[in-house]
Design a protein around this motif. Structure first.
Motif, PDB file in Angstrom:
ATOM      1  N   UNK A 240      49.869 -22.967   9.089  1.00 58.23           N
ATOM      2  CA  UNK A 240      48.619 -22.219   9.223  1.00 58.23           C
ATOM      3  C   UNK A 240      48.924 -20.774   9.592  1.00 58.23           C
ATOM      4  N   UNK A 241      48.177 -19.841   9.009  1.00 62.17           N
ATOM      5  CA  UNK A 241      48.368 -18.431   9.354  1.00 62.17           C
ATOM      6  C   UNK A 241      47.099 -17.784   9.917  1.00 62.17           C
ATOM      7  N   UNK A 242      45.984 -18.541   9.987  1.00 64.08           N
ATOM      8  CA  UNK A 242      44.732 -18.031  10.553  1.00 64.08           C
ATOM      9  C   UNK A 242      44.170 -19.062  11.522  1.00 64.08           C
ATOM     10  N   UNK A 243      43.905 -18.619  12.743  1.00 62.00           N
ATOM     11  CA  UNK A 243      43.391 -19.474  13.817  1.00 62.00           C
ATOM     12  C   UNK A 243      42.086 -18.862  14.316  1.00 62.00           C
TER      13      UNK A 243
ATOM     14  N   UNK B 113      39.806 -26.361   8.132  1.00 61.71           N
ATOM     15  CA  UNK B 113      38.807 -26.080   7.105  1.00 61.71           C
ATOM     16  C   UNK B 113      39.412 -25.236   6.000  1.00 61.71           C
ATOM     17  N   UNK B 114      39.142 -25.627   4.768  1.00 61.86           N
ATOM     18  CA  UNK B 114      39.544 -24.818   3.627  1.00 61.86           C
ATOM     19  C   UNK B 114      38.759 -23.504   3.660  1.00 61.86           C
TER      20      UNK B 114
ATOM     21  N   UNK C 244      34.719 -22.429   4.054  1.00 59.89           N
ATOM     22  CA  UNK C 244      34.255 -21.474   5.067  1.00 59.89           C
ATOM     23  C   UNK C 244      33.381 -20.390   4.434  1.00 59.89           C
ATOM     24  N   UNK C 245      33.777 -19.875   3.289  1.00 63.90           N
ATOM     25  CA  UNK C 245      33.021 -18.810   2.631  1.00 63.90           C
ATOM     26  C   UNK C 245      31.617 -19.246   2.234  1.00 63.90           C
TER      27      UNK C 245
ATOM     28  N   UNK D  32      43.943 -22.895   4.512  1.00 66.92           N
ATOM     29  CA  UNK D  32      43.179 -23.503   5.596  1.00 66.92           C
ATOM     30  C   UNK D  32      43.138 -22.634   6.849  1.00 66.92           C
ATOM     31  N   UNK D  33      42.065 -22.832   7.617  1.00 72.09           N
ATOM     32  CA  UNK D  33      41.884 -22.199   8.925  1.00 72.09           C
ATOM     33  C   UNK D  33      41.966 -23.297   9.979  1.00 72.09           C
TER      34      UNK D  33
END
Length: 301
Positions: free
Chosen positions: A115-118, A142-143, A147-148, A193-194
């Motif tokens: 993961x690169x976004x938390x 979450x993909x 999210x968008x 993913x987030x």
């Protein structure tokens, strides 16, 4: 290690932000404060908190946020050194005491999942430090496409990013940085993913001096909205299916209809419809413009 970057400009709520950093139960972070040539000198506060946590303060000679917030963010990020992860924290937002602790508590799983976004849970608060919403939580994983298209609220402060992704990709320079944070979330995650940490909360301040709360910048927000959706459709279409692309087009249409004086927007939208042979949808777009224009004329009379 975690870098917490604060692009500083307003003094009004800054001490509350500093207090929340001092109160962190885990102090494994360094704060980088980039002063955007602010007329409100924070030195007396920084002196007050100089032994409370590790920080570096740098005052830039030239104001940049007035013309490009994203470029101000990026030059503040350049102040950081060897940290692997970074948070860009608003100078009026507040961390719960366990935000940093929860980050490290979950870090092994985050890295194992690549993961690169938390992100963290959030609440909104007003200028009197009163919480005005319920706690807003998210799925643990979450993909970003989900999210968008999920009805949600978001702010830059509630995220931690893998720094190498931020440096590699950078922020898209939309007016007021409106939607620049949302685009950054999906691009920094490589449209994957987030990871959400719901056990810790960021308090996001909405006041009349914040961009979100200010109602005097509607035209710039409208311009940024158009540029954001146009960018997604024209540069990232491979990530969206047919129905998602149509939803994005409808949002792009709406942003144009809200600002029909910009003829260039009309031609940009027309090009998308015609190049994709969406002739029926294009006529629906024209019809919506006519109906909207008719409504405006009736209101005037």
């Amino acid at each position: 290690m975690l870098a917490i970057v604060i692009p500083y400009y307003k003094l009004t709520f800054f001490e509350e932000t500093l207090k929340s950093l001092k109160a962190q139960t885990n102090q494994r972070f360094k704060v980088y404060i980039g002063d955007d040539a602010s007329p409100e000198n924070p030195n007396h506060l920084l002196e007050k908190y100089h032994e409370s946590f590790d920080f570096l303060y740098h005052r830039f000679d030239q104001n940049l946020g007035g013309t490009s917030l994203t470029q101000q963010w990026e030059r503040c990020i350049k102040l950081t050194t060897g940290e692997k992860w970074l948070m860009i924290l608003g100078d009026d937002d507040v961390l719960d005491t366990n935000v940093v602790a929860e980050f490290y508590q979950n870090l092994n799983e985050i890295e194992n999942e690549n993961i690169s976004v938390i992100r963290f849970s959030t609440v909104k608060m007003d200028e009197n430090d009163q919480v005005t919403t319920d706690v807003y939580q998210h799925p643990k994983l979450e993909e970003t496409i989900d999210f968008l298209f999920r009805k949600t609220r978001t702010s830059l402060s509630e995220y931690i990013f893998l720094k190498e992704k931020v440096i590699e990709i950078g922020f898209k320079n939309f007016p007021l940085a409106w939607f620049s944070d949302v685009l950054a979330i999906v691009e920094f995650s490589d449209f994957k993913r987030i990871f959400t940490i719901n056990a810790a909360i960021l308090k996001i301040r909405i006041s009349n001096i914040s961009i979100s709360g200010n109602q005097d910048n509607v035209k710039l927000k409208s311009k940024a909205t158009f540029e954001y959706y146009h960018y997604l459709i024209t540069n990232k279409s491979k990530y969206f299916n047919y129905e998602q692309r149509k939803i994005l087009l409808l949002k792009l249409n709406k942003s144009y209809i809200n600002d029909k004086k910009n003829v260039g927007y009309f031609f940009k939208i027309s090009k998308i419809y015609l190049s994709d042979f969406l002739i029926r949808d294009y006529f629906q777009f024209i019809k919506a413009i006519i109906i909207n224009a008719s409504g405006v004329i009736h209101k005037k009379h």
